[in-house]
Write a protein that holds these residues in place. Structure first.
Motif, short mmCIF file in Angstrom:
data_model
loop_
_atom_site.label_atom_id
_atom_site.label_comp_id
_atom_site.label_asym_id
_atom_site.label_seq_id
_atom_site.Cartn_x
_atom_site.Cartn_y
_atom_site.Cartn_z
N ASP A 1 2.16 1.70 -3.49
CA ASP A 1 1.13 2.18 -4.34
C ASP A 1 0.81 3.46 -4.35
O ASP A 1 0.41 4.52 -5.02
CB ASP A 1 -0.15 1.42 -4.28
CG ASP A 1 -0.01 0.08 -4.55
OD1 ASP A 1 0.82 -0.35 -5.31
OD2 ASP A 1 -0.78 -1.09 -4.37
N GLU B 1 0.81 -1.23 -0.06
CA GLU B 1 -0.12 -0.12 -0.04
C GLU B 1 0.64 1.27 -0.04
O GLU B 1 0.53 2.08 -0.74
CB GLU B 1 -0.93 -0.09 1.16
CG GLU B 1 -1.93 1.12 1.03
CD GLU B 1 -2.89 1.02 2.26
OE1 GLU B 1 -3.77 2.00 2.56
OE2 GLU B 1 -3.09 0.15 2.98
N HIS B 2 1.87 1.39 0.66
CA HIS B 2 2.76 2.40 0.68
C HIS B 2 3.36 2.61 -0.72
O HIS B 2 3.60 3.69 -1.08
CB HIS B 2 3.88 2.08 1.96
CG HIS B 2 4.89 3.07 2.15
ND1 HIS B 2 5.93 3.33 1.54
CD2 HIS B 2 4.99 4.08 3.03
CE1 HIS B 2 6.58 4.52 2.03
NE2 HIS B 2 5.94 5.15 2.73
#
Length: 65
Positions: free
Chosen positions: A19, A16-17
Protein backbone atom coordinates in the motif's frame (compact mmCIF):
# COMPACT_ATOMS: atom_id res chain seq x y z
CA UNK A 1 3.91 -15.28 19.49
CA UNK A 2 2.91 -18.48 17.80
CA UNK A 3 3.94 -19.35 14.26
CA UNK A 4 0.41 -18.68 13.02
CA UNK A 5 0.40 -15.22 14.61
CA UNK A 6 3.76 -14.48 13.03
CA UNK A 7 2.47 -15.53 9.61
CA UNK A 8 -0.56 -13.24 10.02
CA UNK A 9 1.75 -10.39 11.07
CA UNK A 10 3.94 -11.06 8.04
CA UNK A 11 0.93 -10.88 5.74
CA UNK A 12 -0.21 -7.61 7.31
CA UNK A 13 3.28 -6.12 6.97
CA UNK A 14 3.45 -7.12 3.30
CA UNK A 15 0.04 -5.56 2.60
CA UNK A 16 1.05 -2.33 4.30
CA UNK A 17 4.35 -2.32 2.36
CA UNK A 18 2.46 -2.77 -0.93
CA UNK A 19 0.00 0.00 0.00
CA UNK A 20 2.84 2.38 0.78
CA UNK A 21 4.41 1.58 -2.56
CA UNK A 22 1.15 2.51 -4.31
CA UNK A 23 0.86 5.72 -2.29
CA UNK A 24 4.43 6.72 -3.14
CA UNK A 25 3.80 6.03 -6.83
CA UNK A 26 0.63 8.12 -6.73
CA UNK A 27 2.37 11.06 -5.06
CA UNK A 28 5.34 11.00 -7.41
CA UNK A 29 3.22 10.64 -10.54
CA UNK A 30 1.22 13.77 -9.70
CA UNK A 31 4.46 15.73 -9.48
CA UNK A 32 3.28 17.51 -6.37
CA UNK A 33 5.67 19.56 -4.29
CA UNK A 34 5.13 17.36 -1.22
CA UNK A 35 8.56 15.73 -1.26
CA UNK A 36 8.63 15.63 2.54
CA UNK A 37 5.60 13.35 2.58
CA UNK A 38 7.19 11.10 -0.05
CA UNK A 39 10.39 10.91 2.03
CA UNK A 40 8.41 9.95 5.13
CA UNK A 41 6.54 7.24 3.26
CA UNK A 42 9.78 5.85 1.85
CA UNK A 43 11.30 5.77 5.34
CA UNK A 44 8.26 3.93 6.68
CA UNK A 45 8.47 1.50 3.75
CA UNK A 46 12.11 0.73 4.60
CA UNK A 47 11.19 0.09 8.24
CA UNK A 48 8.48 -2.30 7.11
CA UNK A 49 10.95 -4.08 4.85
CA UNK A 50 13.26 -4.60 7.84
CA UNK A 51 10.38 -5.92 9.96
CA UNK A 52 9.35 -8.29 7.17
CA UNK A 53 12.91 -9.61 6.94
CA UNK A 54 13.05 -10.16 10.72
CA UNK A 55 9.80 -12.13 10.78
CA UNK A 56 10.84 -14.18 7.74
CA UNK A 57 14.17 -14.99 9.37
CA UNK A 58 12.40 -16.06 12.54
CA UNK A 59 10.03 -18.32 10.61
CA UNK A 60 12.80 -19.88 8.52
CA UNK A 61 14.56 -22.64 10.46
CA UNK A 62 18.33 -22.55 10.67
CA UNK A 63 19.99 -25.27 8.64
CA UNK A 64 23.33 -26.46 9.88
CA UNK A 65 25.58 -27.18 6.95
Amino acid sequence: MTEEELRKRLTALRVEHRDLDAAIDALTSTGGPDQLQVARLKKRKLLLKDQIAMVEDYLTPDIIA
